[in-house]
Design an enzyme around this catalytic site. Structure first.
Site, mmCIF file in Angstrom:
data_model
loop_
_atom_site.group_PDB
_atom_site.id
_atom_site.type_symbol
_atom_site.label_atom_id
_atom_site.label_comp_id
_atom_site.label_asym_id
_atom_site.label_seq_id
_atom_site.Cartn_x
_atom_site.Cartn_y
_atom_site.Cartn_z
ATOM 1 N NE ARG A 126 -4.011 -1.926 2.000
ATOM 2 C CZ ARG A 126 -3.921 -3.224 2.661
ATOM 3 N NH1 ARG A 126 -2.837 -3.402 3.332
ATOM 4 N NH2 ARG A 126 -4.833 -4.073 2.454
ATOM 5 C CE LYS A 148 1.161 13.753 -14.999
ATOM 6 N NZ LYS A 148 0.737 14.245 -16.314
ATOM 7 C CD GLU A 190 10.194 16.424 -22.786
ATOM 8 O OE1 GLU A 190 9.601 17.431 -22.620
ATOM 9 O OE2 GLU A 190 9.817 15.442 -23.268
ATOM 10 C CE LYS A 232 7.232 17.208 -14.217
ATOM 11 N NZ LYS A 232 7.416 15.998 -14.972
ATOM 12 C CD GLU A 242 -2.071 16.162 -16.213
ATOM 13 O OE1 GLU A 242 -2.132 15.095 -15.449
ATOM 14 O OE2 GLU A 242 -1.529 16.514 -17.107
ATOM 15 N NE ARG A 247 2.145 17.314 -13.436
ATOM 16 C CZ ARG A 247 2.800 16.542 -12.599
ATOM 17 N NH1 ARG A 247 2.494 16.677 -11.257
ATOM 18 N NH2 ARG A 247 3.861 15.649 -12.821
ATOM 19 C CG ASN A 251 1.233 17.568 -21.813
ATOM 20 O OD1 ASN A 251 2.111 16.656 -22.164
ATOM 21 N ND2 ASN A 251 0.131 17.170 -21.357
ATOM 22 C CG HIS A 254 4.779 16.606 -24.815
ATOM 23 N ND1 HIS A 254 5.744 17.682 -24.974
ATOM 24 C CD2 HIS A 254 5.236 15.859 -24.191
ATOM 25 C CE1 HIS A 254 6.730 17.363 -24.319
ATOM 26 N NE2 HIS A 254 6.624 16.144 -23.704
ATOM 27 C CG HIS A 258 1.840 12.229 -26.650
ATOM 28 N ND1 HIS A 258 1.052 12.922 -25.786
ATOM 29 C CD2 HIS A 258 3.020 11.848 -26.082
ATOM 30 C CE1 HIS A 258 1.939 13.146 -24.698
ATOM 31 N NE2 HIS A 258 2.783 12.566 -24.880
ATOM 32 C CG HIS A 271 9.155 11.588 -25.375
ATOM 33 N ND1 HIS A 271 7.725 11.857 -25.751
ATOM 34 C CD2 HIS A 271 9.344 12.791 -24.496
ATOM 35 C CE1 HIS A 271 7.167 12.789 -24.955
ATOM 36 N NE2 HIS A 271 7.907 13.225 -24.245
HETATM 37 N N1 LIG Z 1 6.645 10.327 -15.184
HETATM 38 C C1 LIG Z 1 6.758 11.418 -15.984
HETATM 39 O O1 LIG Z 1 6.543 12.493 -15.429
HETATM 40 C C2 LIG Z 1 7.286 11.415 -17.409
HETATM 41 C C3 LIG Z 1 7.710 12.312 -18.038
HETATM 42 C C4 LIG Z 1 8.198 12.239 -19.178
HETATM 43 C C5 LIG Z 1 8.630 10.771 -19.908
HETATM 44 N N2 LIG Z 1 8.285 9.939 -18.918
HETATM 45 C C6 LIG Z 1 8.314 8.544 -19.446
HETATM 46 O O2 LIG Z 1 9.895 8.563 -19.498
HETATM 47 C C7 LIG Z 1 10.044 7.207 -20.391
HETATM 48 C C8 LIG Z 1 11.379 7.709 -21.225
HETATM 49 O O3 LIG Z 1 12.261 7.918 -20.502
HETATM 50 P P1 LIG Z 1 13.799 7.751 -21.155
HETATM 51 O O4 LIG Z 1 13.855 8.628 -22.509
HETATM 52 O O5 LIG Z 1 14.746 8.203 -20.046
HETATM 53 O O6 LIG Z 1 13.903 6.370 -21.660
HETATM 54 P P2 LIG Z 1 14.573 4.975 -21.052
HETATM 55 O O7 LIG Z 1 14.440 5.003 -19.693
HETATM 56 O O8 LIG Z 1 14.176 3.837 -21.976
HETATM 57 O O9 LIG Z 1 16.078 5.219 -21.513
HETATM 58 C C9 LIG Z 1 16.703 5.313 -22.468
HETATM 59 C C10 LIG Z 1 17.701 4.416 -22.946
HETATM 60 O O10 LIG Z 1 19.092 4.568 -22.280
HETATM 61 C C11 LIG Z 1 19.413 3.733 -21.314
HETATM 62 N N3 LIG Z 1 20.216 4.343 -20.307
HETATM 63 C C12 LIG Z 1 19.874 5.018 -19.370
HETATM 64 N N4 LIG Z 1 20.785 5.621 -18.670
HETATM 65 C C13 LIG Z 1 21.864 5.398 -19.283
HETATM 66 C C14 LIG Z 1 23.251 5.982 -19.045
HETATM 67 N N5 LIG Z 1 23.451 6.619 -18.192
HETATM 68 N N6 LIG Z 1 24.386 5.330 -19.778
HETATM 69 C C15 LIG Z 1 23.817 4.671 -20.976
HETATM 70 N N7 LIG Z 1 22.639 4.134 -21.195
HETATM 71 C C16 LIG Z 1 21.593 4.536 -20.217
HETATM 72 C C17 LIG Z 1 18.520 2.863 -21.124
HETATM 73 O O11 LIG Z 1 18.736 1.525 -20.765
HETATM 74 C C18 LIG Z 1 17.453 2.999 -22.404
HETATM 75 O O12 LIG Z 1 18.102 2.097 -23.411
HETATM 76 C C19 LIG Z 1 8.764 6.871 -20.960
HETATM 77 O O13 LIG Z 1 8.053 5.709 -20.711
HETATM 78 C C20 LIG Z 1 7.955 8.005 -20.698
HETATM 79 O O14 LIG Z 1 6.554 7.848 -20.742
HETATM 80 C C21 LIG Z 1 7.576 10.228 -17.927
HETATM 81 ZN ZN LIG Z 2 8.019 14.737 -23.089
#
Ligand SMILES: NC(=O)c1ccc[n+]([C@@H]2O[C@H](COP(=O)([O-])OP(=O)(O)OC[C@H]3O[C@@H](n4cnc5c(N)ncnc54)[C@H](O)[C@@H]3O)[C@@H](O)[C@H]2O)c1
Ligand SMILES: [Zn+2]
Length: 365
Positions: A126, A148, A190, A232, A242, A247, A251, A254, A258, A271
């Site tokens: 929980r 989030k 970003e 942020k 949100e 918030r 976007n 975005h 998306h 992304h």
């Molecule tokens: N929670 C939120 O507010 C929020 C906001 C934006 C995005 N997201 C989410 O984030 C995700 C995307 O995140 P991301 O772009 O970090 O992608 P990711 O987590 O897939 O990482 C990208 C790649 O980099 C590699 N990697 C990570 N750190 C590394 C490092 N220091 N050295 C070498 N390789 C490394 C990972 O293994 C992966 O292959 C999506 O699922 C998206 O929905 C969430």
């Molecule tokens: Zn984004």
């Protein structure tokens, strides 16, 4: 060049307030924080396989050497790990290891692992305490801040989740040295977004220091990450769950992004790459609606190009993009709504945008 002194950005959310520590080597402070600030007796690290060595392993050893029970649970890299099946596996592994309510879960990886580990922390027993250790630039400036967390369904990204604030965020600049180039640039998109929506001087800083930023100089990275986290945090503090609509400015670019990701098949565009093109189209749309002059569009286009981010739509057809945008959660009652710039550093939610204008803006990219 010597490393800049670590800095702290506070996130003020009443009883859920926390600090973001940003600097080179801040990973070395994680174990101390967990022991002295969290009084942790159990820590479970959920780590992206790509960063287990050396980052997660070093945190693990630091924690163990303090006599705190610790375990690493490894997750395969990639978006497909952000699933309810993977969360289920992790719940089982936590339970089998003997994790109790007081366990602290630490997520080490990009946004995928941050969102997943946060969701596991929010739901196991929980809700347990949670620490974010983001290792991609995108996670450092965006996903690790704001609370989030969640997983994807097979047909809908981020559809199941929670608002679950971390106890702390540790952003170590040195981990970026191993990040692949495309992933690094994706994070820069970003940061451009933050400049466009809230901070003209941040946008100018990106314009003036492009080469050093692409060379990943620590002092520049620290400045950019700090400012992004501060911005942020301001938005999240105003609209934690949100609810007020504030918030939504995060976007910017975005709605298109998306759609680009969905139409081209997830993974084809990273992304941040999709956000880059999305911002190009959004700015063109704002120009067509008479909201901004052409030079704002051009400055954003030039900055994104200089940061080596994509600005052209390739062969993505508008009708498919439109259909995907209509499915997006921001299309209210079939109406298209966009976050559009008023100038560099200010945006607004714009309702009832004529489809023909959107089509023209898209075709121009
Ligand atoms: N929670 C939120 O507010 C929020 C906001 C934006 C995005 N997201 C989410 O984030 C995700 C995307 O995140 P991301 O772009 O970090 O992608 P990711 O987590 O897939 O990482 C990208 C790649 O980099 C590699 N990697 C990570 N750190 C590394 C490092 N220091 N050295 C070498 N390789 C490394 C990972 O293994 C992966 O292959 C999506 O699922 C998206 O929905 C969430
Ligand atoms: Zn984004």
């Amino acid at each position: 060049m010597t490393s800049p002194v670590p800095i702290v950005v506070p996130v003020r959310l009443g009883p859920r307030s926390y600090e973001i520590r940003i600097g080179s080597g801040v990973l070395e402070g994680v174990a101390e924080f967990l022991q002295s600030k969290c009084a942790a007796t159990q820590v479970v690290i959920i780590a992206d396989r790509n960063v287990r060595e050396p980052y997660a392993a070093s945190v693990f050893h630091d924690i163990q050497s303090r006599g705190v029970a610790c375990e690493i649970l490894e997750v395969p890299s990639g978006e497909s790990s952000k699933s309810i099946d993977m969360a289920g596996d992790l719940w089982e592994q936590l339970c089998a290891w003997g994790a109790e309510r007081h366990v602290v879960v630490a997520g080490i990886g990009g946004g995928v692992v941050g969102d997943l580990a946060g969701f596991v922390a929010a739901s196991y027993a929980r809700g347990t305490r949670f620490v974010q250790i983001p290792t991609t630039l995108l996670a450092q400036v965006d996903s690790s801040v704001g609370g989030k967390v969640g997983v994807n369904l097979s047909t809908a990204k981020n559809m199941v989740g929670a608002f679950w604030q971390p106890a702390a965020v540790f952003i170590d600049l040195s981990v970026l040295s191993t990040l692949p180039e495309r992933e690094f640039r994706s994070g820069l998109a970003e940061i451009v977004k933050y400049g466009m929506i809230l901070d003209g001087p941040l946008f100018e800083y990106l314009e003036q220091n492009t080469a050093d930023i692409l060379a990943r100089e620590d002092a520049h990275l620290q400045h950019l990450i700090r400012r992004s986290c501060e911005l942020k945090a301001i938005v999240v503090e105003e609209d934690e769950r949100e609810e007020s609509g504030r918030r939504a400015i995060l976007n910017y670019g975005h709605t298109f992004a998306h759609a680009i990701e969905a139409v081209s098949g997830y993974g084809h565009w990273l992304h941040g790459e999709a956000v880059s093109l999305g911002m190009v189209v959004a700015a063109r749309l704002a120009e067509r609606l008479g909201r901004i002059p052409a030079d704002v569009v051009q400055r954003q286009h030039a900055l994104l190009t200089n940061l080596k981010l994509p600005v052209e739509k390739e062969d993505l057809p508008f009708d498919k993009i439109l259909a995907a945008m209509r499915r997006d959660k921001k299309a209210a009652g079939g109406q298209l709504r966009f976050i559009l710039p008023n100038r560099i550093g200010a945006v607004e939610l714009v309702d009832q945008v004529p489809i023909e204008k959107v089509r023209e803006a898209w075709e121009q990219a």
